[in-house]
Write an enzyme that holds these catalytic residues in place. Structure first.
Site, PDB file in Angstrom:
ATOM      1  N   VAL A 168      10.061  76.463 -20.297  1.00  0.00           N
ATOM      2  CA  VAL A 168      10.255  75.472 -21.358  1.00  0.00           C
ATOM      3  C   VAL A 168      10.577  76.214 -22.641  1.00  0.00           C
ATOM      4  CG1 VAL A 168       9.134  73.696 -22.771  1.00  0.00           C
ATOM      5  CG2 VAL A 168       8.701  73.770 -20.306  1.00  0.00           C
ATOM      6  N   ALA A 197       8.833  79.727 -26.388  1.00  0.00           N
ATOM      7  CA  ALA A 197       9.098  79.363 -24.986  1.00  0.00           C
ATOM      8  C   ALA A 197       7.919  79.802 -24.142  1.00  0.00           C
ATOM      9  CB  ALA A 197      10.364  80.058 -24.489  1.00  0.00           C
ATOM     10  N   LYS A 198       7.846  79.324 -22.939  1.00  0.00           N
ATOM     11  CA  LYS A 198       6.871  79.826 -21.976  1.00  0.00           C
ATOM     12  C   LYS A 198       7.383  79.522 -20.587  1.00  0.00           C
ATOM     13  CE  LYS A 198       2.679  81.684 -22.233  1.00  0.00           C
ATOM     14  NZ  LYS A 198       2.124  82.419 -23.366  1.00  0.00           N
ATOM     15  N   GLY A 199       6.980  80.359 -19.634  1.00  0.00           N
ATOM     16  CA  GLY A 199       7.378  80.127 -18.249  1.00  0.00           C
ATOM     17  C   GLY A 199       6.192  80.329 -17.340  1.00  0.00           C
TER      18      GLY A 199
END
Ligand SMILES: NC(=O)C1=CN([C@@H]2O[C@H](COP(=O)(O)OP(=O)(O)OC[C@H]3O[C@@H](n4cnc5c(N)ncnc54)[C@H](OP(=O)(O)O)[C@@H]3O)[C@@H](O)[C@H]2O)C=CC1
Ligand SMILES: O=C(O)CCC(=O)C(=O)O
Length: 424
Positions: free
Chosen positions: A68, A113-115
Site C-alpha cells: 500500500v 508505504a508498507k508491504g
C-alpha cells in the site's frame, strides 16, 4: 467529493481504526477541510497479489502479498515489508499511513508505504522464503523503484531478504539498482548504523523524554517487549546509557530480573539459541502481560500492534512509554494512559530512527559514496532530537498529548505540501 466510505471496521482495537481515530482528532484540531481530509485519508495505491511458491516438498502454495502506498506527495514512498501470519490489507493500510506521518515528523523527503506477505516465516525453509521474496519482487516490479517506492525491513525481514529483493529487481532491470531497497547488507550498499538505527532512535527519544520528566537514566528502570531488531537494540543502547533493564521478552514469554538483565549476554543467548529467548536462565520467566504491567519507569513495547489495550492498560505502572513498535497502543487505551498521566513518545516519532537511516542509505547509494558510522549516528541523533523537540513544543502549544502533537506536525506538513503543489 465522490468518495464512497468503506463499511466501518467493527473491531475497535484494529490498527487502522486506531490510526484513523488519532488522524481524525488531529485533522479536526488543525481545521483541515473536507477535501484535504479525504486526500490524506485514502491511500494513493493498494496492491494485492497472489504468490504461487513451490514448497520444498514439491507442492505449490499460494501466498497473499500486499503493498500500500499511502502517499507519495513528499517524495518516493518508503516503508518496510512484513512477513507474519497476521498481515492483512487493513493492517498494511494503517502501517503505510503511519509511514507517511513518520517521514513528515522527521522531515525526510519521502511518502509512506508498507508491504507484507501473510505467512509464517518460522515454519518455512530459507529456500522457501527466498522464493517468496523473489516472486513478490517480480509481482511489484512496476510499483518499486528508487524514485517510486523503496522497501525496507520490518517484522520478519532483515538484510538477507533485502538482498534478495535488490538482486531480483536488478536482474529484471538489467543493471544493479541498489537504491531500490534499504536495510541491505553492507557489502551490497547497506548503510553503517541501519541495523541498530530504530533502536537507537528509541533510545534518543527515551532519553529526551526522561529529561522532561526529570528521570535520571542512571537510576531508571525499564522493560522492553520484543527482542528482535528494534527491541534488542533499544534495550542494549538504554543499558549502555545506565538504564537498568528489568524485563525483556519475545514470543516465548517474558524474562524478569529485579537486579537488571545483562543485555549483551541475553542477545548472545538468543543468537546461539535459534533466535529465541526460550529457556533463558538468568531471569525469572513470566508472561508478556506481566512485562507490560511491571513496576518500571520506562516501558518500551517493541513487538507488534495492539498489545496495550483496554484489557490491560489499567495495569501499566510505567511513567513513560516509548513506542518502538508501530501501533502498540490501541486508540481506546490512549484515553486511560492520558488520564493516568503517563507520557507516551508515539511510534511515528520514537521509531523513526530506522527510516531516517534508510534515507541516509538511499542518499549514499545515489551518491555512490559511503558515510562513516560516526556521521550516520550524529546526523540521525540530531534529526531524532529535533523531531522530539518539535513534537514536544506542539504538545505544549495545542495542550495535547505527544501522540496527537506528532500527528499535528505531520498532517500540517503533508497538507501544506499538497496545497502548494495543487493540481487536484
Ligand atoms: N525493523 C525496523 O527497522 C523497524 C521496525 N518497526 C516496528 O517495530 C516492531 C518490531 O519490528 P522488528 O524488531 O523489526 O521485528 P523482528 O521480527 O525483528 O522482532 C519482533 C520481536 O517481537 C517478538 N514478538 C512478536 N510477537 C510478539 C508477541 N505477541 N508478544 C511478544 N513478543 C512478540 C518477536 O519474538 P519471536 O522472535 O520469538 O517471534 C521478536 O522478538 C514492529 O512493530 C515493526 O513494525 C518500526 C520501525 C522500524
Ligand atoms: O526503513 C524504512 O524505510 C522503513 C522502516 C519501517 O518500515 C518503519 O519505520 O515502520
Amino acid at each position: 467529493m465522490g468518495y464512497i466510505e468503506p463499511a466501518p471496521i467493527k473491531d475497535k482495537e484494529n490498527p487502522l481504526e486506531s490510526m484513523m481515530s488519532r488522524f481524525d482528532l488531529a485533522a479536526q484540531l488543525l481545521g483541515i477541510d473536507e477535501q484535504m481530509y479525504y486526500i490524506l485519508k485514502v491511500p494513493a495505491k493498494q496492491v494485492i497479489v497472489g504468490l504461487p511458491i513451490t514448497m520444498d516438498d514439491g507442492t505449490i502454495r499460494v501466498f497473499e502479498g500486499y503493498r500500500v502506498i499511502h502517499s507519495n506527495i513528499l517524495g518516493p514512498a518508503k516503508g518496510g515489508i512484513r512477513l507474519d501470519m497476521d498481515v492483512n490489507l487493513d493492517e498494511v493500510r494503517a502501517l503505510a499511513a503511519w509511514m507517511t506521518w513518520k517521514c513528515a515528523v522527521v522531515d525526510i523527503p519521502y511518502g509512506g508505504a508498507k508491504g507484507g506477505i501473510t505467512c509464517n516465516p518460522r515454519a518455512m525453509s530459507t529456500g522457501e522464503i527466498e522464493r517468496l521474496i523473489r516472486t513478490y519482487t517480480i509481482a511489484m516490479l512496476d510499483i518499486f523503484g528508487p524514485d517510486r517506492d523503496i522497501p525496507a525491513p520490518d517484522m520478519g525481514t532483515g538484510p538477507r531478504e533485502m538482498a534478495w529483493l535488490m538482486d531480483e529487481y536488478s536482474k529484471a532491470k538489467g543493471m544493479t539498482v541498489n537504491a531500490v531497497v534499504t536495510g541491505k547488507p553492507l557489502v551490497l550498499g547497506g548503510s553503517l548504523g541501519r541495523t541498530e538505527a530504530t533502536g537507537r532512535g528509541v533510545m534518543v527519544s527515551a532519553l529526551a523524554a526522561m529529561e522532561k520528566l526529570k528521570i535520571n537514566p542512571y537510576k531508571a528502570t525499564c522493560a522492553v517487549q520484543g527482542f528482535g531488531n528494534v527491541g534488542s537494540h533499544a534495550a542494549s543502547l538504554l543499558y549502555e546509557r545506565g538504564v537498568k533493564v528489568l524485563a525483556i521478552s519475545d514470543i516465548s514469554g517474558a524474562y524478569f530480573n529485579s537486579n537488571g538483565i545483562d543485555i549483551a549476554e541475553a542477545i548472545q543467548y538468543r543468537d546461539t539459541n535459534k533466535g529465541t529467548l526460550e529457556g533463558y536462565k538468568n531471569a525469572e520467566k513470566c508472561s508478556n502481560e506481566d512485562l507490560l504491567g511491571a513496576k518500571v519507569d520506562v516501558l518500551v513495547p517493541a513487538a507488534k500492534e495492539d498489545v496495550i489495550t483496554m484489557a490491560n492498560v489499567a495495569n501499566i505502572q510505567a511513567r513513560l512509554i516509548v513506542e518502538g513498535a508501530n501501533g502498540p497502543t490501541s486508540a481506546n487505551a490512549d484515553h486511560v494512559i492520558n488520564e493516568k498521566g503517563i507520557m507516551v513518545v508515539p511510534d511515528i516519532l520514537a521509531n523513526a530512527g530506522g527510516v531516517t537511516v534508510s534515507y541516509f542509505e538511499w542518499v549514499q547509494n545515489r551518491l555512490g559514496y559511503k558515510w562513516t558510522l560516526e556521521r550516520v549516528n550524529r546526523r540521525s541523533d540530531r534529526i531524532m532530537k529535533e523531531a522530539f523537540d518539535k513534537v514536544y513544543a506542539a504538545s505544549l502549544q495545542y495542550k495535547v498529548p505527544m501522540r496527537i502533537a506528532a500527528y499535528l506536525v505531520a498532517i500540517d506538513k503533508v497538507s501544506k505540501t499538497y496545497k502548494f503543489r495543487g493540481g487536484y
